[in-house]
Design an enzyme around this catalytic site. Sequence first.
Site, PDB file in Angstrom:
ATOM      1  N   GLY A   1       0.843  -1.200   0.000  1.00  0.00           N
ATOM      2  CA  GLY A   1       0.000   0.000   0.000  1.00  0.00           C
ATOM      3  C   GLY A   1       0.873   1.244   0.000  1.00  0.00           C
TER       4      GLY A   1
ATOM      5  N   ASP B   1      -1.357  -6.999  -5.615  1.00  0.00           N
ATOM      6  CA  ASP B   1      -2.528  -7.006  -4.737  1.00  0.00           C
ATOM      7  C   ASP B   1      -2.195  -7.928  -3.556  1.00  0.00           C
ATOM      8  OD1 ASP B   1      -5.027  -7.615  -3.533  1.00  0.00           O
ATOM      9  OD2 ASP B   1      -6.065  -7.162  -5.420  1.00  0.00           O
TER      10      ASP B   1
ATOM     11  N   ASN C   1       1.132  -2.670   5.425  1.00  0.00           N
ATOM     12  CA  ASN C   1       0.345  -1.441   5.585  1.00  0.00           C
ATOM     13  C   ASN C   1      -0.923  -1.372   4.733  1.00  0.00           C
ATOM     14  OD1 ASN C   1       0.082   1.680   5.999  1.00  0.00           O
ATOM     15  ND2 ASN C   1       0.269   1.412   3.773  1.00  0.00           N
TER      16      ASN C   1
ATOM     17  N   SER D   1      -4.627   0.425  13.824  1.00  0.00           N
ATOM     18  CA  SER D   1      -5.528   1.582  13.909  1.00  0.00           C
ATOM     19  C   SER D   1      -5.929   1.751  15.370  1.00  0.00           C
ATOM     20  CB  SER D   1      -6.786   1.310  13.084  1.00  0.00           C
ATOM     21  OG  SER D   1      -7.775   2.291  13.324  1.00  0.00           O
TER      22      SER D   1
ATOM     23  N   TYR E   1     -13.695  -4.027   9.872  1.00  0.00           N
ATOM     24  CA  TYR E   1     -12.431  -3.290  10.067  1.00  0.00           C
ATOM     25  C   TYR E   1     -11.944  -3.429  11.504  1.00  0.00           C
ATOM     26  CZ  TYR E   1      -9.227   0.755   9.431  1.00  0.00           C
ATOM     27  OH  TYR E   1      -8.142   1.590   9.327  1.00  0.00           O
TER      28      TYR E   1
ATOM     29  N   ALA F   1     -12.530  -5.882  13.569  1.00  0.00           N
ATOM     30  CA  ALA F   1     -12.037  -7.247  13.774  1.00  0.00           C
ATOM     31  C   ALA F   1     -10.687  -7.444  13.087  1.00  0.00           C
ATOM     32  CB  ALA F   1     -13.062  -8.244  13.229  1.00  0.00           C
ATOM     33  N   ALA F   2     -10.554  -6.908  11.873  1.00  0.00           N
ATOM     34  CA  ALA F   2      -9.293  -7.072  11.128  1.00  0.00           C
ATOM     35  C   ALA F   2      -8.149  -6.385  11.865  1.00  0.00           C
ATOM     36  CB  ALA F   2      -9.436  -6.492   9.724  1.00  0.00           C
ATOM     37  N   LYS F   3      -8.379  -5.162  12.331  1.00  0.00           N
ATOM     38  CA  LYS F   3      -7.285  -4.416  12.972  1.00  0.00           C
ATOM     39  C   LYS F   3      -6.930  -5.015  14.348  1.00  0.00           C
ATOM     40  CE  LYS F   3      -6.500  -1.402   9.731  1.00  0.00           C
ATOM     41  NZ  LYS F   3      -5.222  -1.420   8.997  1.00  0.00           N
TER      42      LYS F   3
HETATM   43  N1  LIG Z   1      -6.007   7.360   7.277  1.00  0.00           N
HETATM   44  C1  LIG Z   1      -6.348   7.042   8.512  1.00  0.00           C
HETATM   45  O1  LIG Z   1      -6.958   7.839   9.255  1.00  0.00           O
HETATM   46  C2  LIG Z   1      -6.007   5.684   9.065  1.00  0.00           C
HETATM   47  C3  LIG Z   1      -6.258   5.454  10.420  1.00  0.00           C
HETATM   48  C4  LIG Z   1      -5.935   4.219  10.967  1.00  0.00           C
HETATM   49  C5  LIG Z   1      -5.378   3.240  10.172  1.00  0.00           C
HETATM   50  N2  LIG Z   1      -5.162   3.492   8.840  1.00  0.00           N
HETATM   51  C6  LIG Z   1      -4.570   2.408   8.059  1.00  0.00           C
HETATM   52  O2  LIG Z   1      -3.455   2.909   7.344  1.00  0.00           O
HETATM   53  C7  LIG Z   1      -3.219   2.048   6.224  1.00  0.00           C
HETATM   54  C8  LIG Z   1      -2.968   2.925   5.014  1.00  0.00           C
HETATM   55  O3  LIG Z   1      -4.157   3.629   4.700  1.00  0.00           O
HETATM   56  P1  LIG Z   1      -4.154   5.151   4.228  1.00  0.00           P
HETATM   57  O4  LIG Z   1      -4.992   5.905   5.168  1.00  0.00           O
HETATM   58  O5  LIG Z   1      -2.779   5.589   3.934  1.00  0.00           O
HETATM   59  O6  LIG Z   1      -5.031   5.019   2.895  1.00  0.00           O
HETATM   60  P2  LIG Z   1      -4.700   5.289   1.358  1.00  0.00           P
HETATM   61  O7  LIG Z   1      -5.928   4.849   0.623  1.00  0.00           O
HETATM   62  O8  LIG Z   1      -4.204   6.666   1.159  1.00  0.00           O
HETATM   63  O9  LIG Z   1      -3.519   4.260   1.045  1.00  0.00           O
HETATM   64  C9  LIG Z   1      -3.742   2.875   1.028  1.00  0.00           C
HETATM   65  C10 LIG Z   1      -3.023   2.270  -0.175  1.00  0.00           C
HETATM   66  O10 LIG Z   1      -3.228   0.864  -0.145  1.00  0.00           O
HETATM   67  C11 LIG Z   1      -3.478   0.440  -1.471  1.00  0.00           C
HETATM   68  N3  LIG Z   1      -4.232  -0.805  -1.454  1.00  0.00           N
HETATM   69  C12 LIG Z   1      -5.559  -0.992  -1.189  1.00  0.00           C
HETATM   70  N4  LIG Z   1      -5.878  -2.277  -1.336  1.00  0.00           N
HETATM   71  C13 LIG Z   1      -4.745  -2.923  -1.685  1.00  0.00           C
HETATM   72  C14 LIG Z   1      -4.455  -4.272  -1.971  1.00  0.00           C
HETATM   73  N5  LIG Z   1      -5.412  -5.201  -1.966  1.00  0.00           N
HETATM   74  N6  LIG Z   1      -3.176  -4.601  -2.285  1.00  0.00           N
HETATM   75  C15 LIG Z   1      -2.204  -3.648  -2.331  1.00  0.00           C
HETATM   76  N7  LIG Z   1      -2.441  -2.352  -2.076  1.00  0.00           N
HETATM   77  C16 LIG Z   1      -3.692  -2.003  -1.758  1.00  0.00           C
HETATM   78  C17 LIG Z   1      -4.268   1.569  -2.085  1.00  0.00           C
HETATM   79  O11 LIG Z   1      -4.230   1.527  -3.510  1.00  0.00           O
HETATM   80  C18 LIG Z   1      -3.556   2.786  -1.506  1.00  0.00           C
HETATM   81  O12 LIG Z   1      -2.495   3.219  -2.338  1.00  0.00           O
HETATM   82  C19 LIG Z   1      -4.434   1.136   6.132  1.00  0.00           C
HETATM   83  O13 LIG Z   1      -4.116  -0.126   6.661  1.00  0.00           O
HETATM   84  C20 LIG Z   1      -5.464   1.829   6.989  1.00  0.00           C
HETATM   85  O14 LIG Z   1      -6.414   0.942   7.521  1.00  0.00           O
HETATM   86  C21 LIG Z   1      -5.462   4.682   8.278  1.00  0.00           C
END
Ligand SMILES: NC(=O)c1ccc[n+]([C@@H]2O[C@H](COP(=O)([O-])OP(=O)(O)OC[C@H]3O[C@@H](n4cnc5c(N)ncnc54)[C@H](O)[C@@H]3O)[C@@H](O)[C@H]2O)c1
Length: 276
Positions: A18, A68, A95, A164, A178, A180-182
């Site tokens: 990601g 993916d 991530n 998270s 979400y 449960a996963a986290k």
């Molecule tokens: N933004 C927040 O407030 C927040 C809070 C807590 C946790 N998170 C976690 O942070 C992590 C990153 O999220 P983010 O906020 O940067 O979001 P984001 O959407 O900006 O980035 C996530 C990236 O993951 C990629 N992605 C999605 N599904 C995928 C897959 N199946 N295989 C490979 N890549 C994939 C997307 O294309 C994207 O580039 C996630 O695990 C999210 O749950 C985010």
Amino acid sequence: MKIEELFTVEGYGVVVTGGASGLGLAFGEALAENGASVTLLDVDADALETEVARLTAEGYEVRGEVVDVTDHDALDAAFEAAVRTSGRLDVAFANAGIDPGPGFVGAWAGADRPRNEEGAIERYTDERWNRVIDINLNGVFATIRAATRHMRPQRSGRIIVTTSLAAIKSEAVIGAAYMAAKAGCAHLTRNVALELAAYGITVNAIAPGFFVTNIGGGHAKDPAQQAAIAKEIPMHRVGFPDDIKGLALFLASPASAYVTGQQIVIDGGWGLGIAD
Ligand SMILES: NC(=O)c1ccc[n+]([C@@H]2O[C@H](COP(=O)([O-])OP(=O)(O)OC[C@H]3O[C@@H](n4cnc5c(N)ncnc54)[C@H](O)[C@@H]3O)[C@@H](O)[C@H]2O)c1
């Protein structure tokens, strides 16, 4: 070790799932800016191409591969390729994650928090549940496994999982899968840390609060939403990807060598409660 060596990641081989957006991109940038050789894995080919071109033009050692995380064979192959290119695997960020869709309440903050029938537990579809678990939990498992296959023989490495605040406390606005996963990722982090400690591998989690990224189609970019949530955050502001770089560098570098199995919350105090 001298203090300036504590945070060095010069020459490290790093993989980020990601990695084309948001927090993953910030992790990749933080390490590349400090001299690491970084491979960003993502499903979004366009974002990957744009970010790799930008970082390469800035002089950093960054490459991208479209993968993916639900395709576990492709993930293994991408780790193999990254190790061949960088020559080693020092750090893996598990991530990649997606927005869970609506929870059982339909608004983040404010007095009016209507119930949202679409997010009610009895209406939760298998399809929705399985998709979130597949990416946000199974994808993290497969990433940890792929990284460990390289790290255990070399008897060193850092695995950093993005969990998270949702892994720690319940939240009405976030879909149940979400949560449960986290929570699963957080406990998986602890157990794999226990297993791998004897091999010089640390496994830790970063638990973000509310960060402005592209998650969920970029709803966090809405200034009205940011303002509403900022009122509930003791530091009175939401987080931005740059806020997370220092913690990522700490967990990736020798500075955190004796830290394992921990989940570090980075949320401006949000999880503590409402202060003002
Ligand atoms: N933004 C927040 O407030 C927040 C809070 C807590 C946790 N998170 C976690 O942070 C992590 C990153 O999220 P983010 O906020 O940067 O979001 P984001 O959407 O900006 O980035 C996530 C990236 O993951 C990629 N992605 C999605 N599904 C995928 C897959 N199946 N295989 C490979 N890549 C994939 C997307 O294309 C994207 O580039 C996630 O695990 C999210 O749950 C985010």
